[in-house]
Every structure is written in structure tokens, then in C-alpha cells.
Design a protein around this motif. Structure first.
Motif, PDB file in Angstrom:
ATOM      1  N   PHE A  97       0.849  -1.193   0.000  1.00  0.00           N
ATOM      2  CA  PHE A  97       0.000   0.000   0.000  1.00  0.00           C
ATOM      3  C   PHE A  97       0.882   1.240   0.000  1.00  0.00           C
ATOM      4  O   PHE A  97       2.066   1.176   0.340  1.00  0.00           O
ATOM      5  N   VAL A  98       0.309   2.364  -0.406  1.00  0.00           N
ATOM      6  CA  VAL A  98       0.999   3.654  -0.333  1.00  0.00           C
ATOM      7  C   VAL A  98       0.036   4.677   0.258  1.00  0.00           C
ATOM      8  O   VAL A  98      -1.181   4.547   0.123  1.00  0.00           O
ATOM      9  N   CYS A  99       0.592   5.694   0.931  1.00  0.00           N
ATOM     10  CA  CYS A  99      -0.210   6.748   1.556  1.00  0.00           C
ATOM     11  C   CYS A  99       0.202   8.100   0.998  1.00  0.00           C
ATOM     12  O   CYS A  99       1.300   8.254   0.476  1.00  0.00           O
ATOM     13  N   GLY A 100      -0.672   9.067   1.178  1.00  0.00           N
ATOM     14  CA  GLY A 100      -0.329  10.431   0.771  1.00  0.00           C
ATOM     15  C   GLY A 100      -0.825  10.718  -0.635  1.00  0.00           C
ATOM     16  O   GLY A 100      -0.837   9.847  -1.507  1.00  0.00           O
ATOM     17  N   LEU A 101      -1.235  11.957  -0.857  1.00  0.00           N
ATOM     18  CA  LEU A 101      -1.863  12.337  -2.129  1.00  0.00           C
ATOM     19  C   LEU A 101      -0.990  12.059  -3.343  1.00  0.00           C
ATOM     20  O   LEU A 101      -1.452  11.508  -4.338  1.00  0.00           O
ATOM     21  N   ARG A 102       0.279  12.424  -3.277  1.00  0.00           N
ATOM     22  CA  ARG A 102       1.131  12.263  -4.468  1.00  0.00           C
ATOM     23  C   ARG A 102       1.468  10.801  -4.742  1.00  0.00           C
ATOM     24  O   ARG A 102       1.460  10.362  -5.885  1.00  0.00           O
ATOM     25  N   GLU A 103       1.780  10.047  -3.687  1.00  0.00           N
ATOM     26  CA  GLU A 103       2.083   8.617  -3.866  1.00  0.00           C
ATOM     27  C   GLU A 103       0.869   7.878  -4.424  1.00  0.00           C
ATOM     28  O   GLU A 103       0.986   7.029  -5.299  1.00  0.00           O
ATOM     29  N   VAL A 104      -0.289   8.211  -3.895  1.00  0.00           N
ATOM     30  CA  VAL A 104      -1.520   7.558  -4.340  1.00  0.00           C
ATOM     31  C   VAL A 104      -1.835   7.941  -5.791  1.00  0.00           C
ATOM     32  O   VAL A 104      -2.217   7.090  -6.599  1.00  0.00           O
ATOM     33  N   ALA A 105      -1.647   9.222  -6.133  1.00  0.00           N
ATOM     34  CA  ALA A 105      -1.878   9.664  -7.516  1.00  0.00           C
ATOM     35  C   ALA A 105      -0.969   8.903  -8.473  1.00  0.00           C
ATOM     36  O   ALA A 105      -1.395   8.461  -9.546  1.00  0.00           O
ATOM     37  N   ARG A 106       0.284   8.711  -8.059  1.00  0.00           N
ATOM     38  CA  ARG A 106       1.242   7.970  -8.896  1.00  0.00           C
ATOM     39  C   ARG A 106       0.779   6.522  -9.094  1.00  0.00           C
ATOM     40  O   ARG A 106       0.860   5.973 -10.187  1.00  0.00           O
TER      41      ARG A 106
ATOM     42  N   ASP B 166      -8.749  19.940  -5.212  1.00  0.00           N
ATOM     43  CA  ASP B 166      -8.450  19.563  -6.603  1.00  0.00           C
ATOM     44  C   ASP B 166      -7.825  18.182  -6.667  1.00  0.00           C
ATOM     45  O   ASP B 166      -8.151  17.369  -7.532  1.00  0.00           O
ATOM     46  N   MET B 167      -6.895  17.919  -5.745  1.00  0.00           N
ATOM     47  CA  MET B 167      -6.189  16.629  -5.782  1.00  0.00           C
ATOM     48  C   MET B 167      -7.111  15.465  -5.432  1.00  0.00           C
ATOM     49  O   MET B 167      -7.053  14.409  -6.047  1.00  0.00           O
ATOM     50  N   VAL B 168      -7.970  15.663  -4.432  1.00  0.00           N
ATOM     51  CA  VAL B 168      -8.916  14.604  -4.060  1.00  0.00           C
ATOM     52  C   VAL B 168      -9.857  14.323  -5.233  1.00  0.00           C
ATOM     53  O   VAL B 168     -10.135  13.164  -5.568  1.00  0.00           O
TER      54      VAL B 168
ATOM     55  N   THR C 295      -3.516  10.531   8.037  1.00  0.00           N
ATOM     56  CA  THR C 295      -3.497  10.052   6.646  1.00  0.00           C
ATOM     57  C   THR C 295      -4.821  10.367   5.961  1.00  0.00           C
ATOM     58  O   THR C 295      -5.879  10.021   6.474  1.00  0.00           O
ATOM     59  N   SER C 296      -4.756  11.026   4.810  1.00  0.00           N
ATOM     60  CA  SER C 296      -5.982  11.400   4.088  1.00  0.00           C
ATOM     61  C   SER C 296      -6.428  10.334   3.109  1.00  0.00           C
ATOM     62  O   SER C 296      -7.622  10.097   2.935  1.00  0.00           O
ATOM     63  N   VAL C 297      -5.453   9.709   2.426  1.00  0.00           N
ATOM     64  CA  VAL C 297      -5.775   8.714   1.395  1.00  0.00           C
ATOM     65  C   VAL C 297      -4.786   7.547   1.447  1.00  0.00           C
ATOM     66  O   VAL C 297      -3.616   7.734   1.755  1.00  0.00           O
ATOM     67  N   VAL C 298      -5.287   6.359   1.146  1.00  0.00           N
ATOM     68  CA  VAL C 298      -4.447   5.153   1.091  1.00  0.00           C
ATOM     69  C   VAL C 298      -4.830   4.377  -0.166  1.00  0.00           C
ATOM     70  O   VAL C 298      -6.025   4.188  -0.439  1.00  0.00           O
TER      71      VAL C 298
ATOM     72  N   HIS D 136     -13.134  10.585   5.281  1.00  0.00           N
ATOM     73  CA  HIS D 136     -14.330  11.395   4.990  1.00  0.00           C
ATOM     74  C   HIS D 136     -14.211  12.830   5.497  1.00  0.00           C
ATOM     75  O   HIS D 136     -15.048  13.669   5.198  1.00  0.00           O
ATOM     76  N   ASN D 137     -13.144  13.145   6.260  1.00  0.00           N
ATOM     77  CA  ASN D 137     -13.077  14.479   6.874  1.00  0.00           C
ATOM     78  C   ASN D 137     -11.839  15.276   6.475  1.00  0.00           C
ATOM     79  O   ASN D 137     -11.239  15.958   7.300  1.00  0.00           O
ATOM     80  N   ILE D 138     -11.436  15.164   5.206  1.00  0.00           N
ATOM     81  CA  ILE D 138     -10.294  15.966   4.745  1.00  0.00           C
ATOM     82  C   ILE D 138     -10.710  17.439   4.746  1.00  0.00           C
ATOM     83  O   ILE D 138     -11.778  17.787   4.251  1.00  0.00           O
ATOM     84  N   GLU D 139      -9.845  18.295   5.297  1.00  0.00           N
ATOM     85  CA  GLU D 139     -10.194  19.723   5.385  1.00  0.00           C
ATOM     86  C   GLU D 139     -10.391  20.317   3.989  1.00  0.00           C
ATOM     87  O   GLU D 139      -9.764  19.893   3.034  1.00  0.00           O
ATOM     88  N   ARG D 140     -11.242  21.329   3.941  1.00  0.00           N
ATOM     89  CA  ARG D 140     -11.512  21.996   2.667  1.00  0.00           C
ATOM     90  C   ARG D 140     -10.387  22.977   2.359  1.00  0.00           C
ATOM     91  O   ARG D 140     -10.117  23.892   3.131  1.00  0.00           O
ATOM     92  N   ILE D 141      -9.687  22.757   1.252  1.00  0.00           N
ATOM     93  CA  ILE D 141      -8.670  23.706   0.788  1.00  0.00           C
ATOM     94  C   ILE D 141      -8.900  23.885  -0.711  1.00  0.00           C
ATOM     95  O   ILE D 141      -8.579  23.017  -1.519  1.00  0.00           O
TER      96      ILE D 141
END
Length: 267
Positions: free
Chosen positions: A73-82, A109-111, A165-168, A96-101
Motif C-alpha cells: 500500500f501507499v499513503c499520501g496524495l502524491r504517492e496515491v496519484a502515482r 483539486d487533488m482529491v 493520513t488522508s488517502v491510502v 471522509h473528513n479531509i479539510e476543505r482547501i
């Protein structure tokens, strides 16, 4: 840090920063969660992550080099996008509770991009007339299982990580096929129920403002079922849920309904 030219107050373009006022609310369910957020799905996601983390840890203790090359598995927005762009991801679990940016190329945008990449793959398409290739999206043969589950804190705990962790992305669930199958079935049920409740919900949410509109963020509510208190999706409190064969039913039918998600996974 090395001098930041004439940027003044401007943030570095590629750096993702959380505003100081951004506070992670464990009850927040962002509007990107087009699925019910319920304990059954959280528990199934946690079970799958615990198992793949155990396999990863076991391999690392045996052979650290091999473990770094064969990540489960990988964590983090960029690793997951890759992982999604290289078509290696099999499951994407999003807190479900990632802050709004909302800043350009910010978290929102990334999510949104990650969610799109679960259904679409990136392919280079050559344009004969323009004599150039462009990167385009096309439907995947098999979509990556997209799950909205747990808070950022709970996600990190499931993986024994200290950082929230936001995404896995799960890259390999071999040996955990039972946990995967259960999570897939529960997620499918929770997504189907979300669609039913939000389409029925337009009339339910009337003008009293007590129920969120489908496109709004929402906040988990406490509900006691079988003697246990659980935080459940407020969409489950819609009046439409309480009608069985046109007969008004009490909200305690919610417990029975939540149980049906579990039986769906068994089938």
C-alpha cells in the motif's frame, strides 16, 4: 529555506499547505463522499488495511529491500496519484473528513483528481493532424474500488502511522481476499443506498434545513443500535428511510437497515 524571489505572501506553487485555521472535525463528511459513511464500511476498511499492513511489516522484517520494492500500500496524495496513474492501485480509501482547501492545485483539486482516476485511466492519444500526443482519460475495464471511510486519524491508526493520513491506495490484497470481498460488497451497498437516499432526499429535506442536501457536507450523528452508540451518516435519518410498504416505521428501523448492509456482504 532558500529565498523566495518576489513571491511575497504567495505560497510555493507545488507545496500543499493546510491553513492554520483548518481543524480536522472527526464528524465532518465532505460532499465528495458519494456513499454512506457507516460503521460497517469503516470496520471492513480497517480490517483490510490491518491485514495488508501486517503482510508488509512481515516482509520488511524478513527483507527490507524487497519490502520497499513490493509495497502492499501507499499513503499520501502524491504517492496515491502515482499509483493510480500507473494502474497499480486496486483500492482507494479516502478519509471522509479531509479539510476543505480550495486553492488552485490544493487538496480539493487533488482529491477530485484521485476520485476521477478510480474510474478513468490516463492514456496518450496521438493526433495525426497535430502531430502530437495528448494525455486523455478513458474508462477503466475494471474500476478501482473507491471507499470513503474513517477519519484521517483513524486511517493512520489502522496503518500504525503517526502522521494523519488522508488517502491510502492498496496495491496488492493477495492473502486478504476475504477482507477485500467484504469491503467491496459493503461499499457497493453503501453507495447504492446513498444514491437512493439522496434521490429520495430532495423532497425530504423540505425547507426546514434539518437535513443536508446531497451536495452539501454533512456531520455524523449519534445513533444507538443494539445497545451500542455509533456515529452514522445523517442521510440515514431521512424520513424516506422510515417508510416500509407505505407504512410509517419508527427510526429504530435504522438499526435493521444498517444490519442489512452486513448481510449483503455475506451473500
Amino acid at each position: 529555506g532558500g529565498g523566495g524571489g518576489g513571491g511575497g505572501e504567495g505560497k510555493p506553487k507545488r507545496e500543499l499547505k493546510r491553513p492554520a485555521e483548518a481543524v480536522a472535525n472527526p464528524r465532518l463528511v465532505r460532499e465528495y463522499c458519494e456513499q454512506l459513511v457507516v460503521p460497517a464500511v469503516n470496520e471492513a476498511a480497517c480490517a483490510l488495511l490491518a491485514e495488508v499492513q501486517r503482510f508488509q511489516e512481515r516482509l520488511y522484517l524478513r527483507d527490507p529491500l524487497k519490502a520497499s520494492q513490493k509495497k502492499r500500500f501507499v499513503c499520501g496524495l502524491r504517492e496515491v496519484a502515482r499509483a493510480l496513474k500507473s494502474n497499480k492501485a486496486k483500492v482507494l480509501i479516502v478519509a471522509h473528513n479531509i479539510e476543505r482547501i480550495t486553492a488552485e492545485a490544493g487538496l480539493d483539486d487533488m482529491v477530485s483528481q484521485l476520485i476521477t482516476l478510480c474510474a478513468k485511466k490516463q492514456v496518450w492519444v496521438y493526433d495525426e493532424a497535430a502531430k502530437a500526443s495528448t494525455l486523455q482519460h478513458e474508462d477503466r475495464d475494471k474500476e478501482v474500488l473507491l471507499v470513503f471511510a474513517m477519519t484521517r486519524k483513524a486511517l493512520s491508526r489502522a496503518l500504525k502511522r503517526s502522521a494523519k493520513t488522508s488517502v491510502v491506495a492498496v496495491l496488492n490484497h493477495d492473502g486478504a481476499s476475504e477482507q477485500y470481498a467484504r469491503l467491496e460488497a459493503l461499499t457497493r451497498g453503501a453507495r447504492l443506498a446513498y444514491r437512493q437516499l439522496t434521490s429520495a432526499g430532495a423532497s425530504d429535506s423540505g425547507g426546514d434545513g434539518t437535513l443536508p442536501a446531497p451536495a452539501d457536507e454533512r456531520f455524523l450523528v449519534n445513533y444507538v443500535t443494539q445497545g451500542r452508540q455509533a456515529a452514522v451518516d445523517p442521510l440515514l435519518m431521512r424520513p424516506s428511510l422510515c417508510r416500509v410498504d407505505d407504512e410509517e416505521a419508527s427510526p429504530c428501523d435504522l438499526g435493521r437497515w444498517l444490519g442489512s448492509l452486513g448481510s449483503l456482504a455475506e451473500s
